[in-house]
Design an enzyme around this catalytic site. Sequence first.
Site, mmCIF file in Angstrom:
data_model
loop_
_atom_site.group_PDB
_atom_site.id
_atom_site.type_symbol
_atom_site.label_atom_id
_atom_site.label_comp_id
_atom_site.label_asym_id
_atom_site.label_seq_id
_atom_site.Cartn_x
_atom_site.Cartn_y
_atom_site.Cartn_z
ATOM 1 N N GLN A 483 0.834 -1.148 0.078
ATOM 2 C CA GLN A 483 -0.009 -0.107 -0.004
ATOM 3 C C GLN A 483 0.922 1.142 0.213
ATOM 4 O O GLN A 483 1.658 1.433 0.914
ATOM 5 C CB GLN A 483 -1.099 0.136 1.469
ATOM 6 C CG GLN A 483 -1.843 1.160 1.285
ATOM 7 C CD GLN A 483 -2.958 1.168 0.481
ATOM 8 O OE1 GLN A 483 -3.440 0.154 -0.025
ATOM 9 N NE2 GLN A 483 -3.435 2.322 -0.244
ATOM 10 N N GLY A 485 1.393 5.667 -0.729
ATOM 11 C CA GLY A 485 0.724 6.776 0.030
ATOM 12 C C GLY A 485 -0.752 6.926 -0.949
ATOM 13 O O GLY A 485 -1.676 7.696 -0.449
ATOM 14 N N PHE A 486 -0.587 6.761 -2.105
ATOM 15 C CA PHE A 486 -1.936 6.990 -2.952
ATOM 16 C C PHE A 486 -2.502 6.105 -3.478
ATOM 17 O O PHE A 486 -3.095 6.105 -4.604
ATOM 18 C CB PHE A 486 -1.219 8.027 -4.065
ATOM 19 C CG PHE A 486 -0.542 9.209 -3.860
ATOM 20 C CD1 PHE A 486 -1.234 10.328 -2.974
ATOM 21 C CD2 PHE A 486 0.906 9.417 -3.989
ATOM 22 C CE1 PHE A 486 -0.637 11.387 -2.816
ATOM 23 C CE2 PHE A 486 1.435 10.771 -3.580
ATOM 24 C CZ PHE A 486 0.809 11.504 -2.927
ATOM 25 N N ASP A 600 10.921 11.841 -1.940
ATOM 26 C CA ASP A 600 10.317 10.788 -0.861
ATOM 27 C C ASP A 600 11.025 9.570 -0.788
ATOM 28 O O ASP A 600 10.696 8.446 -0.925
ATOM 29 C CB ASP A 600 8.999 10.395 -1.393
ATOM 30 C CG ASP A 600 7.780 9.897 -0.196
ATOM 31 O OD1 ASP A 600 8.340 9.811 0.961
ATOM 32 O OD2 ASP A 600 6.975 9.257 -0.483
#
Length: 791
Positions: A483, A485-486, A600
Amino acid sequence: MFFFLFIFLFSLLPSHYYCAEVDQITLLQPLAQGQILVSPGHIFELGFFSPNNSAKKYVGIWHKDISQRKVVWVANREKPLAVADTSASLTVTSNGNLKLVDGKQKSIWSTNIASLVSSSNTSSVAAVLLDNGNFVVNDHLGAELWKSFDYPGDTVLPNMVLRDSKSGKGHYLSSWKAENDPSPGKFLLGLAPQTPSQGTVDFSYSLYDKPVSYIYISPEGTVRLRFSKNDGKWHDYWQTPKNPCDIYGACGPFGVCKASASPICKCLKGFVPKSSAEWSKGNWTRGCMRQTKLFCERQTNKSVSSRGKKVDDDGFWKMVLKIPDFHEFITALNAEETSNDCKLRCLNNCSCLAYAFVNNIGCLVWSKDLIDIQQFSASVGVDLYIRLARSELGEGKPIKLIGSLTAIVFVSILAAIVFGFYRRRANQKRQTQNFESTGMIKSSRDGLREYIGKHDPLELQIYDFDSILIATNNFSVANKLGQGGFGPVYKGMLQDGKEVAVKRLSSSSGQGIEEFKNEMLLIYNLQHKNLVRIMGCCVKEDEKLLIYEFMPNKSLDTFLFDTRKRAVLDWVTRFNIIHGVARGLLYLHHDSYVKVIHRDMKVSNILLDEKMNPKISDFGLARIVEGTQNLENTQKVVGTRGYMSPEYAMGGMFSEKSDVYSFGVLVLEIISSKKNTSFCLYDQQLGFLAYAWNLWNEGRGLELVDEILGDSYSSSEVLKCVHIGLLCVQDNAVDRPTMADIALMLNSEKDGPHPKLPLFTIQISAFHHQPHSENTNSSKKEASITMIEGR
């Protein structure tokens, strides 16, 4: 006999000739002159003092066993006692407040808070001094009614918290007026309410190996961090500003500060000093005023021209500067609009004094006085356009071309060559910008194919949505790889038997379309063995899918932080991963056709192929910057807690050094198999970076190594990587190496400079706009390491 006579005579002396220690102040036990309130561990004292033998007297707090006294808090800063008043006292009143009274029992200072105790319990209210320097008033149940930490003076002590004004109680340090006058001076130090843009921000600090320390702002505006070596003296550890232009608003409104110039202040073009007399004496704080009134201000009975028309009597003067304070972000601009649209918006609003169009951010305008402007020696900064009356811009001087026909032809040919070169470069850049400026990717398959056809149709494929459904077994949970962040990532098997990873951007994510554009724009043009390769995409209505090469070993965090799997990562593998990530970042920062800041970098964004080779992934937050541009600014701080650099987390400023900081955290995590967020910054435990630095500084750097490796590692390689990691996480961006420097250190015996201890702790409570994080269950209190810098 002589001894008893001495005791008798000593008892006759007035109380101010000797000092008695007390442990609390109550209604029945006030603090008189000659008495000292001492903290339980004999670390701090509170009492009466006169700074530098002045004729005024105050109540303050200082460290007990340091003869070079620095008063860290003053009660009656603005209402001193007369030095001759020997009968003043500090007491608890009948309503539970602290009150300082003079010899005539006149109130000089009071806590002035509503009493929370009944009169029958007042005798149980006590004021005590804690070992952290906090002076508190407790009720009969021990609950705090008031504390001095909520009312700071010019000093911050370790673990004392300053808050921004959005928390409801703005805490600022204010300098003393002079070394012998603690009344508020000219300088303030605090957290600016507009940065960062999310939530409530708390500031605190601690020096883990030097617990006796303080930060203060001097009467001259210098911020210093000092510590004691147990020798009764204070020693400077760090100070700012390093030049006078770092002082906020040093040259006043519409004044520009340049540290290398003499004098350092000048007025913007079209402006003159408000006071020539003060300006000539070096007092620039009143700043400058406009020399010629704007046309729109003179046309009070006429409307400003409509959008698209040109106002002949107002124009703009361009300067490359550090942007002034108090800008407004024009969110109404859509993605198709450009710098010219920003200019027209400013021109059509008479209150607009300046504008700037910043790549990847948009249109910024200023309607207040331009203040805190700084000009650097090099061409570093943002293009700022300052509104001036047309007469202030000048017509310019005609350029005369004198020369032979041969010279003219030569110049023409040369110009044509240069024009052709730049036109080619501009076409390449325009292709990038055209895609970037598209507000929404066309949802139709044909529209997307039309875009890709203009770029590289042989490499990037458009997949049919139904084929992706079949490949992922209808996005089955069993196929889910992780999973992001988006949105989630799924494993898929195409009809030709090729395995792929499918990123399904969440339709509920407000930034999903931005991530889609970024990854399409960046990865398909970037080719490097340590970057994940994109194979294609798919768009259907609200569905936005990116198809990548499949990485059979998933992401680095699945091994590194799993007690059962991390043994697979022997030292050779870990060292190879560090090398590979460094090579990938070096390519992004220096070797690719555009300079890319990832923004990131973290272990979960490092994918591993079948041979455990690393590949950098997830370019949704990445940004392209100009090759000559060192610093970018954003109003939206996004990233992952623990990996964000101080200047980015606090001020939205990012550069290649932001990625370097994240790389340093990642290196230390790879060595230790410890999450940077797993260390508590309270209860006397060290933060992750301070823990690593302490081990390295004490010659125990090998203790950072994951114990599962045993002795099967190269000591020299580990220590080199620890050293590099600590250099990367330095508080100041300028102290961090570049990725080129890091590559050189990794591949040679070259040593970098001695890293400093990462100092400060910033707690971000993002109640409204949580920064993007892989951990959706993370605490609301976000932590990163930073330092105070002069603005």
